[in-house]
Design a protein around this motif. Structure first.
Motif, PDB file in Angstrom:
ATOM      1  N   GLU A  18      40.035  64.757  42.656  1.00 28.50           N
ATOM      2  CA  GLU A  18      39.725  63.388  42.266  1.00 28.50           C
ATOM      3  C   GLU A  18      40.850  62.398  42.518  1.00 28.50           C
ATOM      4  O   GLU A  18      40.622  61.198  42.547  1.00 28.50           O
ATOM      5  CB  GLU A  18      39.341  63.333  40.786  1.00 28.50           C
ATOM      6  CG  GLU A  18      38.043  64.009  40.477  1.00 28.50           C
ATOM      7  CD  GLU A  18      36.850  63.386  41.187  1.00 28.50           C
ATOM      8  OE1 GLU A  18      36.774  62.141  41.284  1.00 28.50           O
ATOM      9  OE2 GLU A  18      35.988  64.148  41.648  1.00 28.50           O
ATOM     10  N   CYS A  19      42.073  62.859  42.699  1.00 27.60           N
ATOM     11  CA  CYS A  19      43.220  61.962  42.828  1.00 27.60           C
ATOM     12  C   CYS A  19      43.247  61.278  44.193  1.00 27.60           C
ATOM     13  O   CYS A  19      43.424  61.937  45.217  1.00 27.60           O
ATOM     14  CB  CYS A  19      44.525  62.727  42.609  1.00 27.60           C
ATOM     15  SG  CYS A  19      45.971  61.648  42.684  1.00 27.60           S
ATOM     16  N   PRO A  20      43.104  59.949  44.228  1.00 24.81           N
ATOM     17  CA  PRO A  20      43.088  59.241  45.509  1.00 24.81           C
ATOM     18  C   PRO A  20      44.472  59.097  46.143  1.00 24.81           C
ATOM     19  O   PRO A  20      44.584  58.714  47.303  1.00 24.81           O
ATOM     20  CB  PRO A  20      42.519  57.867  45.144  1.00 24.81           C
ATOM     21  CG  PRO A  20      42.923  57.676  43.722  1.00 24.81           C
ATOM     22  CD  PRO A  20      42.873  59.050  43.103  1.00 24.81           C
ATOM     23  N   ASN A  21      45.524  59.404  45.395  1.00 26.06           N
ATOM     24  CA  ASN A  21      46.888  59.238  45.897  1.00 26.06           C
ATOM     25  C   ASN A  21      47.594  60.557  46.191  1.00 26.06           C
ATOM     26  O   ASN A  21      48.788  60.559  46.463  1.00 26.06           O
ATOM     27  CB  ASN A  21      47.719  58.446  44.883  1.00 26.06           C
ATOM     28  CG  ASN A  21      47.201  57.054  44.702  1.00 26.06           C
ATOM     29  OD1 ASN A  21      46.884  56.366  45.653  1.00 26.06           O
ATOM     30  ND2 ASN A  21      47.092  56.628  43.451  1.00 26.06           N
ATOM     31  N   ASP A  22      46.879  61.660  46.114  1.00 29.92           N
ATOM     32  CA  ASP A  22      47.486  62.979  46.319  1.00 29.92           C
ATOM     33  C   ASP A  22      48.723  63.163  45.450  1.00 29.92           C
ATOM     34  O   ASP A  22      49.741  63.691  45.895  1.00 29.92           O
ATOM     35  CB  ASP A  22      47.837  63.196  47.791  1.00 29.92           C
ATOM     36  CG  ASP A  22      46.613  63.199  48.685  1.00 29.92           C
ATOM     37  OD1 ASP A  22      45.570  63.720  48.255  1.00 29.92           O
ATOM     38  OD2 ASP A  22      46.705  62.663  49.809  1.00 29.92           O
ATOM     39  N   CYS A  41      45.191  55.412  39.129  1.00 31.89           N
ATOM     40  CA  CYS A  41      44.017  54.984  39.904  1.00 31.89           C
ATOM     41  C   CYS A  41      43.895  53.471  40.036  1.00 31.89           C
ATOM     42  O   CYS A  41      42.868  52.972  40.513  1.00 31.89           O
ATOM     43  CB  CYS A  41      42.728  55.595  39.374  1.00 31.89           C
ATOM     44  SG  CYS A  41      42.654  57.379  39.676  1.00 31.89           S
ATOM     45  N   HIS A  44      42.132  51.718  43.037  1.00 29.61           N
ATOM     46  CA  HIS A  44      41.019  52.556  43.469  1.00 29.61           C
ATOM     47  C   HIS A  44      39.851  52.503  42.490  1.00 29.61           C
ATOM     48  O   HIS A  44      38.709  52.327  42.895  1.00 29.61           O
ATOM     49  CB  HIS A  44      41.461  54.020  43.620  1.00 29.61           C
ATOM     50  CG  HIS A  44      42.470  54.250  44.687  1.00 29.61           C
ATOM     51  ND1 HIS A  44      42.143  54.309  46.022  1.00 29.61           N
ATOM     52  CD2 HIS A  44      43.811  54.443  44.619  1.00 29.61           C
ATOM     53  CE1 HIS A  44      43.238  54.527  46.727  1.00 29.61           C
ATOM     54  NE2 HIS A  44      44.259  54.611  45.902  1.00 29.61           N
ATOM     55  N   TYR A  45      40.142  52.713  41.210  1.00 31.20           N
ATOM     56  CA  TYR A  45      39.106  52.806  40.179  1.00 31.20           C
ATOM     57  C   TYR A  45      39.546  52.058  38.922  1.00 31.20           C
ATOM     58  O   TYR A  45      40.715  51.755  38.755  1.00 31.20           O
ATOM     59  CB  TYR A  45      38.846  54.280  39.811  1.00 31.20           C
ATOM     60  CG  TYR A  45      38.437  55.140  40.967  1.00 31.20           C
ATOM     61  CD1 TYR A  45      37.140  55.099  41.470  1.00 31.20           C
ATOM     62  CD2 TYR A  45      39.348  55.999  41.556  1.00 31.20           C
ATOM     63  CE1 TYR A  45      36.770  55.901  42.532  1.00 31.20           C
ATOM     64  CE2 TYR A  45      38.984  56.807  42.627  1.00 31.20           C
ATOM     65  CZ  TYR A  45      37.697  56.748  43.111  1.00 31.20           C
ATOM     66  OH  TYR A  45      37.342  57.545  44.168  1.00 31.20           O
ATOM     67  N   GLN A  49      40.898  58.767  37.160  1.00 25.44           N
ATOM     68  CA  GLN A  49      39.865  59.762  37.450  1.00 25.44           C
ATOM     69  C   GLN A  49      40.235  61.160  36.986  1.00 25.44           C
ATOM     70  O   GLN A  49      39.383  61.909  36.516  1.00 25.44           O
ATOM     71  CB  GLN A  49      39.543  59.768  38.944  1.00 25.44           C
ATOM     72  CG  GLN A  49      38.966  58.441  39.427  1.00 25.44           C
ATOM     73  CD  GLN A  49      37.689  58.081  38.703  1.00 25.44           C
ATOM     74  OE1 GLN A  49      36.653  58.677  38.933  1.00 25.44           O
ATOM     75  NE2 GLN A  49      37.765  57.108  37.806  1.00 25.44           N
ATOM     76  N   TYR A  76      50.638  51.063  44.232  1.00 32.16           N
ATOM     77  CA  TYR A  76      49.427  51.271  45.031  1.00 32.16           C
ATOM     78  C   TYR A  76      49.586  50.630  46.406  1.00 32.16           C
ATOM     79  O   TYR A  76      49.276  51.256  47.427  1.00 32.16           O
ATOM     80  CB  TYR A  76      48.207  50.686  44.294  1.00 32.16           C
ATOM     81  CG  TYR A  76      47.028  50.455  45.177  1.00 32.16           C
ATOM     82  CD1 TYR A  76      46.229  51.517  45.598  1.00 32.16           C
ATOM     83  CD2 TYR A  76      46.705  49.187  45.619  1.00 32.16           C
ATOM     84  CE1 TYR A  76      45.143  51.307  46.429  1.00 32.16           C
ATOM     85  CE2 TYR A  76      45.630  48.961  46.444  1.00 32.16           C
ATOM     86  CZ  TYR A  76      44.843  50.028  46.854  1.00 32.16           C
ATOM     87  OH  TYR A  76      43.775  49.811  47.685  1.00 32.16           O
ATOM     88  N   GLN A  80      49.681  52.455  50.126  1.00 37.04           N
ATOM     89  CA  GLN A  80      48.715  52.115  51.180  1.00 37.04           C
ATOM     90  C   GLN A  80      49.395  51.855  52.511  1.00 37.04           C
ATOM     91  O   GLN A  80      48.805  52.041  53.558  1.00 37.04           O
ATOM     92  CB  GLN A  80      47.880  50.892  50.764  1.00 37.04           C
ATOM     93  CG  GLN A  80      46.977  51.136  49.592  1.00 37.04           C
ATOM     94  CD  GLN A  80      46.043  52.309  49.814  1.00 37.04           C
ATOM     95  OE1 GLN A  80      45.246  52.307  50.737  1.00 37.04           O
ATOM     96  NE2 GLN A  80      46.178  53.324  48.992  1.00 37.04           N
TER      97      GLN A  80
END
Length: 82
Positions: A18-22, A41, A44-45, A49, A76, A80
């Motif tokens: 679930e982790c968008p940032n690894d 998050c 992202h959210y 998450q 964040y 990116q």
């Protein structure tokens, strides 16, 4: 605040997916969160998450690492660009 994984972790792997940032990886015994990659998050959210999906509530705020939403947003944006 940054997040951390407690000894309650059962190593189910759900948070990793679930982790968008690894930011989550397997430590010596349980999963760990890299505070340099964790934005809770933000970007992202609306909610963290990993906290949402953890079946044993093993992910909690880390009182030793305090970050406000503005700092998390900057982190964040930096991630990116990588």
């Amino acid at each position: 605040m940054a997040l951390k994984i407690t000894d309650e972790c059962i190593c189910c792997d759900v948070c990793v997916l679930e982790c968008p940032n690894d930011a989550i990886s397997l430590g010596e015994e349980i999963y760990e969160i890299d505070p340099d990659r964790c934005t809770e998050c933000v970007g992202h959210y609306e909610t963290s998450q990993c906290v949402e999906v953890c079946p044993v509530d093993a992910i909690i705020p880390d009182p030793d690492i305090r970050e406000d939403r503005e700092n998390l947003q900057r982190k964040y944006l930096r991630l990116q660009q990588e």
